[in-house]
Design a protein around this motif. Sequence first.
Motif, PDB file in Angstrom:
ATOM      1  N   ILE A   1      -6.090   2.654  11.708  1.00 59.54           N
ATOM      2  CA  ILE A   1      -5.343   3.076  10.520  1.00 59.54           C
ATOM      3  C   ILE A   1      -6.378   3.553   9.506  1.00 59.54           C
ATOM      4  O   ILE A   1      -7.205   2.767   9.032  1.00 59.54           O
ATOM      5  CB  ILE A   1      -4.505   1.928   9.937  1.00 59.54           C
ATOM      6  CG1 ILE A   1      -3.568   1.370  11.023  1.00 59.54           C
ATOM      7  CG2 ILE A   1      -3.718   2.408   8.731  1.00 59.54           C
ATOM      8  CD1 ILE A   1      -2.576   2.388  11.561  1.00 59.54           C
ATOM      9  N   VAL A   2      -6.335   4.831   9.191  1.00 64.07           N
ATOM     10  CA  VAL A   2      -7.408   5.493   8.456  1.00 64.07           C
ATOM     11  C   VAL A   2      -6.938   5.889   7.062  1.00 64.07           C
ATOM     12  O   VAL A   2      -5.798   6.363   6.894  1.00 64.07           O
ATOM     13  CB  VAL A   2      -7.894   6.752   9.215  1.00 64.07           C
ATOM     14  CG1 VAL A   2      -9.102   7.366   8.529  1.00 64.07           C
ATOM     15  CG2 VAL A   2      -8.224   6.403  10.658  1.00 64.07           C
ATOM     16  N   ARG A   3      -7.796   5.691   6.088  1.00 64.23           N
ATOM     17  CA  ARG A   3      -7.496   6.156   4.734  1.00 64.23           C
ATOM     18  C   ARG A   3      -7.471   7.683   4.718  1.00 64.23           C
ATOM     19  O   ARG A   3      -8.301   8.339   5.338  1.00 64.23           O
ATOM     20  CB  ARG A   3      -8.542   5.633   3.750  1.00 64.23           C
ATOM     21  CG  ARG A   3      -8.225   5.972   2.287  1.00 64.23           C
ATOM     22  CD  ARG A   3      -9.324   5.454   1.373  1.00 64.23           C
ATOM     23  NE  ARG A   3      -9.424   4.004   1.434  1.00 64.23           N
ATOM     24  CZ  ARG A   3      -8.669   3.171   0.719  1.00 64.23           C
ATOM     25  NH1 ARG A   3      -7.761   3.663  -0.114  1.00 64.23           N
ATOM     26  NH2 ARG A   3      -8.823   1.869   0.833  1.00 64.23           N
ATOM     27  N   ARG A   4      -6.516   8.241   4.002  1.00 66.72           N
ATOM     28  CA  ARG A   4      -6.378   9.704   3.923  1.00 66.72           C
ATOM     29  C   ARG A   4      -7.491  10.258   3.015  1.00 66.72           C
ATOM     30  O   ARG A   4      -7.273  10.561   1.852  1.00 66.72           O
ATOM     31  CB  ARG A   4      -5.000  10.065   3.390  1.00 66.72           C
ATOM     32  CG  ARG A   4      -4.668  11.552   3.486  1.00 66.72           C
ATOM     33  CD  ARG A   4      -3.350  11.847   2.779  1.00 66.72           C
ATOM     34  NE  ARG A   4      -3.051  13.252   2.797  1.00 66.72           N
ATOM     35  CZ  ARG A   4      -2.208  13.847   3.629  1.00 66.72           C
ATOM     36  NH1 ARG A   4      -1.573  13.112   4.517  1.00 66.72           N
ATOM     37  NH2 ARG A   4      -1.998  15.134   3.596  1.00 66.72           N
ATOM     38  N   SER A   5      -8.662  10.382   3.596  1.00 69.82           N
ATOM     39  CA  SER A   5      -9.832  10.816   2.834  1.00 69.82           C
ATOM     40  C   SER A   5      -9.879  12.330   2.748  1.00 69.82           C
ATOM     41  O   SER A   5      -9.689  13.024   3.756  1.00 69.82           O
ATOM     42  CB  SER A   5     -11.099  10.295   3.527  1.00 69.82           C
ATOM     43  OG  SER A   5     -12.233  11.008   3.118  1.00 69.82           O
TER      44      SER A   5
ATOM     45  N   GLY B   1       0.819  -1.210   0.000  1.00 67.31           N
ATOM     46  CA  GLY B   1       0.000   0.000   0.000  1.00 67.31           C
ATOM     47  C   GLY B   1       0.847   1.252   0.000  1.00 67.31           C
ATOM     48  O   GLY B   1       2.002   1.254   0.399  1.00 67.31           O
TER      49      GLY B   1
ATOM     50  N   GLU C   1      -1.208   6.741   1.869  1.00 69.86           N
ATOM     51  CA  GLU C   1      -2.637   6.571   1.647  1.00 69.86           C
ATOM     52  C   GLU C   1      -3.359   6.259   2.948  1.00 69.86           C
ATOM     53  O   GLU C   1      -4.492   6.689   3.169  1.00 69.86           O
ATOM     54  CB  GLU C   1      -2.877   5.450   0.635  1.00 69.86           C
ATOM     55  CG  GLU C   1      -4.346   5.238   0.322  1.00 69.86           C
ATOM     56  CD  GLU C   1      -4.562   4.039  -0.585  1.00 69.86           C
ATOM     57  OE1 GLU C   1      -5.711   3.826  -0.996  1.00 69.86           O
ATOM     58  OE2 GLU C   1      -3.589   3.314  -0.857  1.00 69.86           O
ATOM     59  N   ARG C   2      -2.740   5.504   3.837  1.00 71.58           N
ATOM     60  CA  ARG C   2      -3.316   5.153   5.127  1.00 71.58           C
ATOM     61  C   ARG C   2      -2.410   5.652   6.241  1.00 71.58           C
ATOM     62  O   ARG C   2      -1.192   5.475   6.174  1.00 71.58           O
ATOM     63  CB  ARG C   2      -3.516   3.640   5.236  1.00 71.58           C
ATOM     64  CG  ARG C   2      -4.593   3.094   4.305  1.00 71.58           C
ATOM     65  CD  ARG C   2      -4.765   1.600   4.511  1.00 71.58           C
ATOM     66  NE  ARG C   2      -5.824   1.058   3.684  1.00 71.58           N
ATOM     67  CZ  ARG C   2      -7.106   1.036   4.008  1.00 71.58           C
ATOM     68  NH1 ARG C   2      -7.487   1.532   5.179  1.00 71.58           N
ATOM     69  NH2 ARG C   2      -8.015   0.534   3.203  1.00 71.58           N
TER      70      ARG C   2
ATOM     71  N   ASP D   1     -10.530  -3.939   2.826  1.00 75.97           N
ATOM     72  CA  ASP D   1     -10.323  -3.838   1.365  1.00 75.97           C
ATOM     73  C   ASP D   1     -10.702  -5.157   0.703  1.00 75.97           C
ATOM     74  O   ASP D   1     -10.592  -6.202   1.280  1.00 75.97           O
ATOM     75  CB  ASP D   1      -8.863  -3.495   1.053  1.00 75.97           C
ATOM     76  CG  ASP D   1      -8.523  -2.100   1.598  1.00 75.97           C
ATOM     77  OD1 ASP D   1      -9.438  -1.262   1.636  1.00 75.97           O
ATOM     78  OD2 ASP D   1      -7.357  -1.884   1.972  1.00 75.97           O
TER      79      ASP D   1
ATOM     80  N   LEU E   1      -3.170  11.353  11.081  1.00 79.01           N
ATOM     81  CA  LEU E   1      -4.143  12.000  10.209  1.00 79.01           C
ATOM     82  C   LEU E   1      -4.592  13.334  10.805  1.00 79.01           C
ATOM     83  O   LEU E   1      -4.758  14.330  10.087  1.00 79.01           O
ATOM     84  CB  LEU E   1      -5.345  11.081  10.006  1.00 79.01           C
ATOM     85  CG  LEU E   1      -6.353  11.531   8.943  1.00 79.01           C
ATOM     86  CD1 LEU E   1      -5.743  11.423   7.558  1.00 79.01           C
ATOM     87  CD2 LEU E   1      -7.622  10.700   9.022  1.00 79.01           C
TER      88      LEU E   1
ATOM     89  N   GLU F   1     -12.572   2.067   9.136  1.00 79.99           N
ATOM     90  CA  GLU F   1     -11.539   1.177   8.619  1.00 79.99           C
ATOM     91  C   GLU F   1     -12.177   0.036   7.836  1.00 79.99           C
ATOM     92  O   GLU F   1     -12.154  -1.118   8.249  1.00 79.99           O
ATOM     93  CB  GLU F   1     -10.740   0.564   9.770  1.00 79.99           C
ATOM     94  CG  GLU F   1     -10.045   1.548  10.672  1.00 79.99           C
ATOM     95  CD  GLU F   1      -9.340   0.845  11.822  1.00 79.99           C
ATOM     96  OE1 GLU F   1      -8.095   0.760  11.769  1.00 79.99           O
ATOM     97  OE2 GLU F   1     -10.024   0.372  12.754  1.00 79.99           O
TER      98      GLU F   1
END
Length: 450
Positions: free
Chosen positions: A336-340, A292, A296-297, A450, A303, A447
């Motif tokens: 662990i968070v997606r960089r939204s 990954g 991105e995460r 995927d 964050l 989270e």
Amino acid sequence: MTVGSAAAASSVRHAPTHGNRPGPAQWTNLDGRVTLRTLILIRWIAVIGQLATVASVQLVMGFPLPLGPVLAAIGASVLLNLVAMAQRGGRLRLADRDAALYLGYDMLQLTLLLYLTGGLANPFAILLLAPMTVAAAILSRYSVVLLTGLNLVCLTVLALWHFPLPWPEPMPSVAPLYAFGIWLSLSVSAGFISGYVFRVAEEARRFANALSASQVALAREQRLSSLGALAAAAAHELGSPLGTIAVVAKELLHDMPPDSPYTEDVALLQSQVMRCREILAELARKPEADGGDPFERLPLTALVEAAGAPHRLGHIQFVVERNSAAGDTAGVEEPIVRRSPEIIHGLGNFIQNAHQFASGRVTVVASWDAKSATVAVMDDGPGYPAHLLSRIGEPYLSARSERSGHMGLGIFIAQTLLEKTGALVAFSNNRSGGARVVVRWDRGVLEPED
């Protein structure tokens, strides 16, 4: 007798507005809400209705009418429409002032017809509310107030002075108390309808503008997010020319005599080409190749740091604390968070707002357990006014100090974006003073697998 058309008012389209509190010097802030064609259509419908009513009363019922003045008043509207249609076929979008003048004319023309046909005793007197209703839906507050005042003047004039109501036999005059009741009911209706319609239309425009602002902010964040893909594409495209440069540099170095003055320069060129290739290889690395994209995460606290970084003020202390609840949450892995873009912009807006009102410190607490994750943004400023706490999150509401000049769009946009990610947002004040915003997600939403 006359007839107008209030139903046509519903066809008026509301164009976006850029101001929410117009005044005498702000006629143009709300320009372009209605086309000339729309007002021409409304007037044609009114003219047809007026002619049909005159024909029915004069020819079918045989009631006497002052036919000359009545037809002259209707003819003036026909002439005005023909002149208006000559202006680019009516496609022109009207300024607020021009639309107010057109509707003011319609009101005066209708008043003249009612004056000639019985005043407020005429059953069609209620149609005086039609132009004012259209005005309340499309014009600024200043124009609506002026037209409402004009409407009240017209009603008063018709109550005091008018020709007799057309009737086959002379009718006794309406009792003064009943005439006063008709005037009062129409006057109150004028004020209520104009205020109610304007308020509803204004709220709809505010929400539409605020949602448009949210979409613009989200589109900006999405463009920033796409820079990574753009960098990867650039790395792929630059790989071939850099490879060619490397081959040529190697051949030049091989063919050069050892004592050539250019040997050192070619060697430097080779080393820099290799460095460029390493950098591009890093940019072009596929997420699948190493589990990954490393950016991105992010851990939740990282964050939060990324969201607040652009909004820090040097004189304000910015502190990010993690898992302050401890106890039962000890040992639970950090989310662990997606960089939204929605989360970055939403949290960033709250952090920026906290910095603007803080006295010396902004604290962001990130806490989590096995089921949920929470981010609380706190400052040591004046806090939210108690009378506005229940309304925070509405657009164009200044949720903090009224002297700040803010319109409240930032909080609305942030809340809208975060709720789009599944968050719940709550506003309150700390017991020790200062504002507190709590954003909470279910970990299953924050989270996703995927």
